[in-house]
Design an enzyme around this catalytic site. Structure first.
Site, mmCIF file in Angstrom:
data_model
loop_
_atom_site.group_PDB
_atom_site.id
_atom_site.type_symbol
_atom_site.label_atom_id
_atom_site.label_comp_id
_atom_site.label_asym_id
_atom_site.label_seq_id
_atom_site.Cartn_x
_atom_site.Cartn_y
_atom_site.Cartn_z
ATOM 1 N N ASN A 209 33.033 -10.826 169.490
ATOM 2 C CA ASN A 209 32.661 -9.324 169.762
ATOM 3 C C ASN A 209 33.060 -8.764 168.282
ATOM 4 O OD1 ASN A 209 35.176 -8.064 169.946
ATOM 5 N ND2 ASN A 209 35.164 -9.174 171.971
ATOM 6 N N ASP A 275 34.274 -10.981 178.579
ATOM 7 C CA ASP A 275 34.457 -11.058 180.072
ATOM 8 C C ASP A 275 33.975 -12.339 180.440
ATOM 9 O OD1 ASP A 275 35.248 -8.302 180.165
ATOM 10 O OD2 ASP A 275 33.071 -7.521 179.807
ATOM 11 N N LYS A 285 28.283 -31.281 168.693
ATOM 12 C CA LYS A 285 27.295 -30.026 168.455
ATOM 13 C C LYS A 285 26.020 -30.183 169.113
ATOM 14 C CE LYS A 285 24.828 -27.895 164.818
ATOM 15 N NZ LYS A 285 24.224 -28.342 163.449
HETATM 16 O O1 C5P Z 1 36.802 -4.169 181.758
HETATM 17 P P1 C5P Z 1 37.214 -3.807 180.477
HETATM 18 O O2 C5P Z 1 36.816 -4.967 179.548
HETATM 19 O O3 C5P Z 1 36.342 -2.718 180.041
HETATM 20 O O4 C5P Z 1 38.592 -3.541 180.161
HETATM 21 C C1 C5P Z 1 39.132 -3.189 178.942
HETATM 22 C C2 C5P Z 1 40.555 -3.410 178.950
HETATM 23 O O5 C5P Z 1 40.868 -4.461 179.947
HETATM 24 C C3 C5P Z 1 41.221 -3.778 177.808
HETATM 25 O O6 C5P Z 1 42.672 -3.189 177.690
HETATM 26 C C4 C5P Z 1 41.258 -5.345 177.636
HETATM 27 O O7 C5P Z 1 42.279 -5.796 176.809
HETATM 28 C C5 C5P Z 1 41.648 -5.842 179.105
HETATM 29 N N1 C5P Z 1 40.816 -6.847 179.292
HETATM 30 C C6 C5P Z 1 41.171 -8.009 179.980
HETATM 31 N N2 C5P Z 1 40.778 -9.125 180.441
HETATM 32 C C7 C5P Z 1 39.539 -9.148 180.572
HETATM 33 C C8 C5P Z 1 38.652 -7.975 179.784
HETATM 34 C C9 C5P Z 1 39.294 -6.949 179.613
HETATM 35 O O8 C5P Z 1 42.669 -7.775 180.151
HETATM 36 N N3 C5P Z 1 38.709 -10.243 180.767
#
Ligand code: C5P
Length: 396
Positions: A209, A275, A285
């Site tokens: 990202n 996520d 590859k």
């Molecule tokens: O659910 P979301 O991604 O919006 O949440 C953001 C917060 O959760 C941020 O503090 C990010 O560092 C953390 N986060 C995490 N593990 C994930 C996704 C996000 O710790 N898989």
């Protein structure tokens, strides 16, 4: 008097802006500071020793071997000062300090100086733009030295460009801020995450990202200025005078956090963690086939923040946990749902639909939610200012 009982060591180098420092000395004196001055021999082409001596009401130091007492001057001047401000700083002196060269009294003091240092460069714009000078400045920044960038405008050498000494107010305010900055986090371990995680698809492709990691880095810098032991766990290439653990994927980040968590007093999760990751990483590859559409199967990454909040509750840990949330719509509603779901103490909400703040920008505007339903908006400011305000707010 903001500067009572403070000793400010001003280093003056040989640039035309040296004459402006006379006013700065007066300003420091008027505010109660004890001002000591060390000059490079070249600087005395632009300003006289007598002027500096009268204004500072102290002896002016120039020669390295003009020894007046048993302790060498470069050690006693460094020991006695609370802060060193080098202004104007020429390309020459900046480069020498960045390489550890100590060939005159000023550079020897800089080499021996272990407290906070501020450098305000001033030079011709072509010198400023020289990549070697920029590289040397980056080295100094990475050592925790604050660089007050020059301004653009008409330069004494006749050029129009960036290189003019920043305003004396800026140097004054930065000095006051450093000297008065609370050491509230002394003895505390603060762990910060930053940057977007990288989830490999095959040896040449990945999912990630646009997170620049700048907000987390600014928080790490501020925490260090407030006296904390800092660990920055990041996907980006940063250099800093504290521990940096470079990671790539969400799983790497989770492992690094698990190693640090037990001894952590404050955890700030500013990283943009993916996520999902690819279910089947391809060791070779992936080849283009005849299909027009292909499907990449993704699996959910662990929610690291939520997992650590659960561990905190299980271990009855007193660690303060701060999450971040980046939203492109319904910012506050989503943030309220998220703080409840994740179980963290604070959640910093960022609106990423705005181009002037957030991702990659040097500025931000955030709202801090707390677990009791409180909300506090921090108006748009540089990430450095926002970082300081976040730390002050959560440690209130
Ligand atoms: O659910 P979301 O991604 O919006 O949440 C953001 C917060 O959760 C941020 O503090 C990010 O560092 C953390 N986060 C995490 N593990 C994930 C996704 C996000 O710790 N898989």
């Amino acid at each position: 008097m903001e500067l009572n009982n403070k000793t400010i060591l001003i280093g003056i180098t040989g640039g035309i802006a040296a004459y402006k420092i006379c006013e700065l000395i007066r300003k420091f004196k008027k505010n109660g500071a004890n001002v000591r001055i060390v000059c490079t021999p070249n600087s005395l082409n632009f300003v006289t020793k007598l002027t500096l001596q009268n204004l500072s009401q102290n002896e002016v130091y120039i020669e390295e071997f003009d020894v007046k007492n048993w302790k060498p001057e470069h050690i006693s001047l460094a020991d006695e000062a609370d802060i060193m401000v080098i202004a104007p700083a020429t390309a020459n002196t900046i480069s020498k300090i960045s390489q550890g060269i100590a060939d005159n009294l000023l550079t020897s003091i800089a080499c021996a100086f272990s407290k906070k240092m501020i450098i305000a460069p001033a030079m011709n714009c072509n010198m400023w733009n020289n990549p070697i000078i920029q590289e040397n400045l980056s080295k100094l920044k990475a050592r925790g030295i604050e660089i007050l960038e020059p301004e653009s405008g008409f330069l004494a050498c006749g050029y129009l460009g960036k290189g003019r000494l920043c305003s004396l107010d800026k140097i004054f305010n930065a000095t006051v801020e450093c000297l008065n900055s609370s050491q509230k986090l002394k003895g505390k371990k603060v762990v910060i995450t930053s940057g977007g995680t990288i989830e490999d698809i095959d040896p040449v492709r990945y999912i990630s990202n646009y997170s620049s990691g700048k907000m987390g880095k600014a928080i790490a810098d501020s925490a260090r200025d407030m006296g904390a032991e800092v660990v920055l766990i990041t996907t980006k290439d940063f250099e800093a005078p504290y521990k940096i653990t470079k990671v790539k994927s969400a799983i790497d980040m989770q492992n690094a956090l698990n190693d640090e968590f037990e001894s952590t007093d404050i955890l700030i999760m500013a990283a943009a963690v993916a996520d999902y990751r690819v279910k089947n990483y391809s060791v070779q590859k992936m080849k283009k086939g005849s299909e027009d559409n292909i499907t990449l199967e993704l699996v959910k990454n662990p929610d690291i923040l939520q997992g650590l909040c659960e561990r905190k509750a299980k271990d009855s840990s007193s660690c303060i946990i701060v999450g971040f949330c980046a939203e492109s719509e319904n910012l506050l509603d989503n943030a309220k749902t998220k703080i409840a779901k994740k179980g963290c103490d604070f959640l910093v909400a960022n609106d990423i639909s705005r181009k002037d703040i957030g991702f990659s920008s040097d500025d931000n505007e955030v709202t801090i939610l707390d677990k009791n339903g409180g909300m506090n908006k921090i108006e748009k400011a540089s990430k450095k200012v926002i970082a300081r305000k976040i730390l002050e707010f959560i440690t209130k």
